[in-house]
Design an enzyme around this catalytic site. Structure first.
Site, mmCIF file in Angstrom:
data_model
loop_
_atom_site.group_PDB
_atom_site.id
_atom_site.type_symbol
_atom_site.label_atom_id
_atom_site.label_comp_id
_atom_site.label_asym_id
_atom_site.label_seq_id
_atom_site.Cartn_x
_atom_site.Cartn_y
_atom_site.Cartn_z
ATOM 1 N N GLU A 168 62.110 91.587 47.416
ATOM 2 C CA GLU A 168 61.055 91.057 47.258
ATOM 3 C C GLU A 168 60.164 90.593 48.572
ATOM 4 O O GLU A 168 61.200 90.136 49.430
ATOM 5 C CB GLU A 168 60.751 90.473 45.969
ATOM 6 C CG GLU A 168 62.012 89.664 45.865
ATOM 7 C CD GLU A 168 60.402 88.002 45.052
ATOM 8 O OE1 GLU A 168 59.561 87.910 45.475
ATOM 9 O OE2 GLU A 168 61.658 87.612 44.585
ATOM 10 N N LYS A 219 49.253 86.851 45.676
ATOM 11 C CA LYS A 219 50.899 87.134 45.490
ATOM 12 C C LYS A 219 50.605 87.973 43.922
ATOM 13 O O LYS A 219 49.973 88.204 42.967
ATOM 14 C CB LYS A 219 51.254 85.666 44.041
ATOM 15 C CG LYS A 219 52.291 86.550 43.167
ATOM 16 C CD LYS A 219 52.507 84.515 42.974
ATOM 17 C CE LYS A 219 53.644 84.552 41.598
ATOM 18 N NZ LYS A 219 53.893 83.447 41.088
ATOM 19 N N ASP A 270 52.723 81.042 28.947
ATOM 20 C CA ASP A 270 52.740 81.119 30.657
ATOM 21 C C ASP A 270 54.596 81.946 30.390
ATOM 22 O O ASP A 270 55.475 81.443 30.546
ATOM 23 C CB ASP A 270 53.263 80.142 31.226
ATOM 24 C CG ASP A 270 53.385 80.528 32.780
ATOM 25 O OD1 ASP A 270 53.238 80.941 33.087
ATOM 26 O OD2 ASP A 270 52.749 80.024 33.283
ATOM 27 N N SER A 305 56.389 84.834 32.477
ATOM 28 C CA SER A 305 56.278 86.303 34.034
ATOM 29 C C SER A 305 56.468 87.420 33.032
ATOM 30 O O SER A 305 56.790 87.915 32.515
ATOM 31 C CB SER A 305 57.601 85.690 34.639
ATOM 32 O OG SER A 305 57.309 86.659 35.868
ATOM 33 N N ALA A 306 55.346 87.549 33.971
ATOM 34 C CA ALA A 306 55.392 89.750 33.937
ATOM 35 C C ALA A 306 56.781 90.008 33.964
ATOM 36 O O ALA A 306 56.611 91.150 34.179
ATOM 37 C CB ALA A 306 54.089 90.233 34.877
ATOM 38 N N ASP A 307 57.725 89.709 35.254
ATOM 39 C CA ASP A 307 59.022 90.145 35.671
ATOM 40 C C ASP A 307 60.109 90.487 34.223
ATOM 41 O O ASP A 307 60.186 91.277 34.399
ATOM 42 C CB ASP A 307 60.021 88.786 35.875
ATOM 43 C CG ASP A 307 59.072 88.401 37.459
ATOM 44 O OD1 ASP A 307 58.278 89.701 37.961
ATOM 45 O OD2 ASP A 307 59.273 87.632 37.623
ATOM 46 N N LYS A 315 64.568 81.063 37.260
ATOM 47 C CA LYS A 315 64.573 79.847 38.027
ATOM 48 C C LYS A 315 64.879 78.403 37.046
ATOM 49 O O LYS A 315 64.138 79.450 35.937
ATOM 50 C CB LYS A 315 63.169 79.996 38.715
ATOM 51 C CG LYS A 315 63.494 80.454 40.216
ATOM 52 C CD LYS A 315 62.417 80.554 40.753
ATOM 53 C CE LYS A 315 61.363 81.862 39.908
ATOM 54 N NZ LYS A 315 61.348 82.306 40.960
HETATM 55 N N1 PSU Z 1 62.843 84.190 43.683
HETATM 56 C C1 PSU Z 1 63.013 83.449 43.995
HETATM 57 N N2 PSU Z 1 61.769 82.249 44.805
HETATM 58 C C2 PSU Z 1 60.663 82.914 44.528
HETATM 59 C C3 PSU Z 1 59.907 84.338 43.061
HETATM 60 C C4 PSU Z 1 61.715 84.226 42.633
HETATM 61 O O1 PSU Z 1 64.077 82.527 44.836
HETATM 62 O O2 PSU Z 1 59.932 82.595 44.380
HETATM 63 C C5 PSU Z 1 59.065 84.718 43.160
HETATM 64 C C6 PSU Z 1 59.654 86.281 42.164
HETATM 65 O O3 PSU Z 1 59.181 86.685 42.992
HETATM 66 C C7 PSU Z 1 58.914 86.239 41.518
HETATM 67 C C8 PSU Z 1 58.224 84.881 40.983
HETATM 68 O O4 PSU Z 1 58.577 87.409 40.925
HETATM 69 O O5 PSU Z 1 59.227 84.032 41.826
HETATM 70 C C9 PSU Z 1 57.514 84.751 39.480
HETATM 71 O O6 PSU Z 1 56.643 84.297 39.434
HETATM 72 P P1 PSU Z 1 55.633 83.898 37.731
HETATM 73 O O7 PSU Z 1 56.628 82.636 37.376
HETATM 74 O O8 PSU Z 1 54.177 83.720 38.229
HETATM 75 O O9 PSU Z 1 55.441 84.872 36.945
HETATM 76 MN MN MN Z 2 53.222 82.733 34.878
#
Ligand code: PSU
Ligand code: MN
Length: 302
Positions: free
Chosen positions: A25, A86, A138, A140-142, A159
């Protein structure tokens, strides 16, 4: 309408020869790490894949083209660009259609990998359910993407800034297999172990590849989440991190940081509060994930 897709020379050759390809990514480059360590890490991770016999495909949108694999100069440019968008599932098509530039999150990288016929993807940590999600909503869409798109994602867990138990509850609800590699608990990103028992445990890449193929044979939608513990020599103990994460979360709340800005803000604050140790650990775990992803990708092309 045809999809404007550009393969790097290395990926185009790998596709023609049927070699093992691993997606990477780009949000981790633009929003997850500071320059110049972001570009240095991206290069190291690409080389880690090559050293294992796989081909790296770093994914990003540049000037309306969906890039599957970045040339070295493109990687440099992306790593230094300011205010890069992003891109998650919601943003990807609009960015391409309007000629924009953006970095792909785990969700968007999975979609792009699937379009390019790539089955394995290595990252650091996925997004998940944020602390306080019961009021902020909140999530994540992941997580949703893992339920939809058939790509095996290798990470070091979600994380640790997130509500990890809720994150893995949601993955269970969505029917996403969560596999811990070589241990009985789900790793916690900067820390190798946690108190969360792993739903599945596998000790070699061939088992993970076989499970991926069985899901395809059964016509199941969605991917697998492989959680690979950070090497012991690089981990930061959860007790050390807990007060730092708490401080970063309190600052985010006080400054009313919301939506896409939350994860980059927290990672940046934790980097500062750990005097850079979180970044050193993050680099080590991404490289470790790339090595495992390469082994899985090689099994899939056997
Ligand atoms: N893994 C890391 N650092 C990052 C991310 C992942 O070590 O910055 C990123 C990835 O792209 C993941 C995103 O999809 O953070 C998640 O963001 P959000 O919580 O806004 O969905
Ligand atoms: Mn989010």
């Amino acid at each position: 309408m045809s999809l404007p897709i550009t393969y790097s020379a290395e990926v185009a050759e790998a596709r023609a020869k049927g070699l093992a390809i691993v997606a990477l990514e780009s949000t981790i480059i633009t929003h997850g790490m500071p320059f110049p360590q972001n570009v240095e890490t991206a290069r190291l991770v690409e080389q880690d894949l090559r050293d294992q016999g796989a081909v790296p495909a770093t994914i990003a949108v540049m000037n309306g083209q969906l890039h599957i694999g970045l040339e070295p100069a493109e990687l440099d440019a992306l790593g230094q660009a300011q205010n890069v968008a992003k891109l998650s599932r919601a943003d990807l098509a609009a960015c391409i259609a309007t000629g924009g530039t953006g970095a792909t999150t785990v969700a968007a990288t999975m979609i792009a990998a699937q379009l390019a016929g790539i089955h394995v993807f290595a990252t650091g940590g996925i997004g998940g359910v944020h602390q306080g999600a019961e009021t902020s909503f909140d999530i994540s869409a992941d997580l949703q993407e893992l339920a939809l798109t058939p790509v095996t994602v290798v990470c070091a867990g979600a994380k640790a800034i997130l509500d990890l138990p809720k994150t893995f509850e949601v993955l269970e609800t969505l029917g996403v297999p969560v596999i811990a590699y070589g241990q009985d608990t789900i790793p916690a990103f900067w820390s190798a172990a946690s108190n969360m028992p792993a739903p599945l445990r596998m000790d070699d890449a061939a088992q993970i590849a076989a499970s991926h193929q069985m899901r395809v044979a059964m016509g199941l939608s969605g991917g697998q989440l492989v959680t690979n513990p950070i090497p012991a020599s690089d981990e930061i103990a959860a007790e050390v991190l807990a007060p730092i994460i708490a401080q970063a979360l309190a600052e985010a709340e006080a400054q009313k940081i919301s939506a896409k800005a939350v994860t980059p803000f927290l990672l940046d604050r934790i980097f500062t509060l750990t005097e850079g140790r979180s970044l050193t650990a993050n680099i080590a775990l991404v490289r470790n994930n790339a090595r495992l992803a390469a082994k899985i990708a090689l099994e899939l092309v056997k």
